[in-house]
Motif scaffolding. Structure first.
Motif, mmCIF file in Angstrom:
data_model
loop_
_atom_site.group_PDB
_atom_site.id
_atom_site.type_symbol
_atom_site.label_atom_id
_atom_site.label_comp_id
_atom_site.label_asym_id
_atom_site.label_seq_id
_atom_site.Cartn_x
_atom_site.Cartn_y
_atom_site.Cartn_z
ATOM 1 N N VAL A 35 -28.394 -6.176 1.864
ATOM 2 C CA VAL A 35 -28.148 -7.612 1.889
ATOM 3 C C VAL A 35 -28.968 -8.141 3.055
ATOM 4 N N VAL A 36 -29.827 -9.112 2.766
ATOM 5 C CA VAL A 36 -30.679 -9.709 3.795
ATOM 6 C C VAL A 36 -30.022 -11.020 4.214
ATOM 7 N N LEU A 37 -29.591 -11.062 5.479
ATOM 8 C CA LEU A 37 -28.811 -12.183 5.998
ATOM 9 C C LEU A 37 -29.642 -13.080 6.905
ATOM 10 N N THR A 38 -29.619 -14.381 6.600
ATOM 11 C CA THR A 38 -30.218 -15.391 7.465
ATOM 12 C C THR A 38 -29.089 -16.266 7.985
ATOM 13 N N VAL A 39 -29.108 -16.525 9.286
ATOM 14 C CA VAL A 39 -28.035 -17.268 9.939
ATOM 15 C C VAL A 39 -28.596 -18.520 10.603
ATOM 16 N N ALA A 100 -22.225 -18.282 16.419
ATOM 17 C CA ALA A 100 -23.272 -17.516 17.097
ATOM 18 C C ALA A 100 -23.888 -16.573 16.080
ATOM 19 N N VAL A 101 -25.192 -16.386 16.182
ATOM 20 C CA VAL A 101 -25.892 -15.536 15.223
ATOM 21 C C VAL A 101 -25.311 -14.127 15.235
ATOM 22 N N VAL A 106 -22.134 -9.566 12.683
ATOM 23 C CA VAL A 106 -21.020 -8.617 12.763
ATOM 24 C C VAL A 106 -19.960 -8.936 11.706
ATOM 25 N N ASP A 107 -19.620 -10.226 11.552
ATOM 26 C CA ASP A 107 -18.606 -10.631 10.574
ATOM 27 C C ASP A 107 -19.036 -10.337 9.133
ATOM 28 N N SER A 129 -32.452 -16.713 23.820
ATOM 29 C CA SER A 129 -32.032 -15.320 23.933
ATOM 30 C C SER A 129 -32.068 -14.843 25.379
ATOM 31 N N LEU A 130 -32.945 -15.425 26.196
ATOM 32 C CA LEU A 130 -32.962 -15.074 27.618
ATOM 33 C C LEU A 130 -31.698 -15.574 28.303
ATOM 34 N N LEU A 131 -31.234 -16.750 27.904
ATOM 35 C CA LEU A 131 -30.058 -17.338 28.521
ATOM 36 C C LEU A 131 -28.764 -16.722 28.023
ATOM 37 N N LEU A 132 -28.674 -16.417 26.755
ATOM 38 C CA LEU A 132 -27.420 -15.982 26.150
ATOM 39 C C LEU A 132 -27.348 -14.479 25.899
ATOM 40 N N GLY A 133 -28.421 -13.761 26.137
ATOM 41 C CA GLY A 133 -28.448 -12.345 25.796
ATOM 42 C C GLY A 133 -28.969 -12.185 24.383
ATOM 43 N N SER A 134 -29.702 -11.125 24.139
ATOM 44 C CA SER A 134 -30.340 -10.995 22.839
ATOM 45 C C SER A 134 -29.330 -10.742 21.728
ATOM 46 N N THR A 135 -29.671 -11.247 20.562
ATOM 47 C CA THR A 135 -28.822 -11.058 19.389
ATOM 48 C C THR A 135 -28.635 -9.576 19.090
ATOM 49 N N SER A 136 -29.725 -8.816 19.110
ATOM 50 C CA SER A 136 -29.605 -7.393 18.776
ATOM 51 C C SER A 136 -28.708 -6.672 19.778
ATOM 52 N N ASP A 137 -28.796 -7.028 21.042
ATOM 53 C CA ASP A 137 -27.955 -6.400 22.064
ATOM 54 C C ASP A 137 -26.478 -6.700 21.807
ATOM 55 N N ARG A 138 -26.185 -7.938 21.478
ATOM 56 C CA ARG A 138 -24.787 -8.308 21.222
ATOM 57 C C ARG A 138 -24.256 -7.670 19.944
ATOM 58 N N VAL A 139 -25.086 -7.602 18.906
ATOM 59 C CA VAL A 139 -24.660 -6.929 17.681
ATOM 60 C C VAL A 139 -24.359 -5.462 18.005
#
Length: 154
Positions: A35-39, A100-101, A106-107, A129-139
């Motif tokens: 499943v290819v997800l775009t957010v 949040a992306v 995750v959901d 992503s610099l301010l909030l932390g990278s998406t991949s890191d949070r996932v």
């Protein structure tokens, strides 16, 4: 969509990193269901407009919402098409009003019972992503299932 056996969730934002992730998964697991997800993150879009000096509206117009929705559906379809070309059995999916992306990724992985989440290292986030932390890191840190982070292409 409900739980699906052995489904890979691929986060896709149209970036070169996301395209590289799709190509890698196609090589690693040819024929896999994906499943290819775009957010679309509404708050990030509003913040980007404000930082660009654009006028904010109290509520987005229905026409604007539909235009954004259509663009996101097209982007997800493009990602699914790339995944198909890479040898995956892929279908597109959108989350059009994410808080949040990373949390949407995750959901959705939980929702579909994904056996693996795949993401590139960097997407279209830029300064955000610099301010909030990278998406991949949070996932990687919040998912309760395996995560494959594919590095940027050379």
């Amino acid at each position: 969509m409900g739980a699906t056996e052995n489904t890979i969730l691929i986060a896709y934002d149209g970036s070169d990193d996301a395209k590289a992730a799709i190509a890698f998964v196609g090589t690693l697991m040819p024929g896999a269901r994906a499943v290819v997800l775009t957010v679309w993150e509404r708050l990030a879009m509003a913040s980007a407009r404000a930082s660009a000096g654009m006028m904010m509206t109290i509520g987005d117009s229905p026409a604007e919402d539909e235009a954004v929705g259509q663009a996101m559906r097209e982007l997800a379809a493009q990602g699914a098409e790339l995944a198909g070309q890479a040898g995956l059995d892929a279908s597109p999916r959108c989350d059009l009003d994410a808080v949040a992306v990373w949390s949407s990724i995750v959901d959705v992985a939980e929702d579909i019972g994904a056996t693996l989440i795949v993401t590139g290292t960097r997407g279209q986030g830029g300064v955000k992503s610099l301010l909030l932390g990278s998406t991949s890191d949070r996932v990687l840190h919040h998912a309760r299932r395996p995560v494959l982070v594919v590095p940027a292409p050379e």
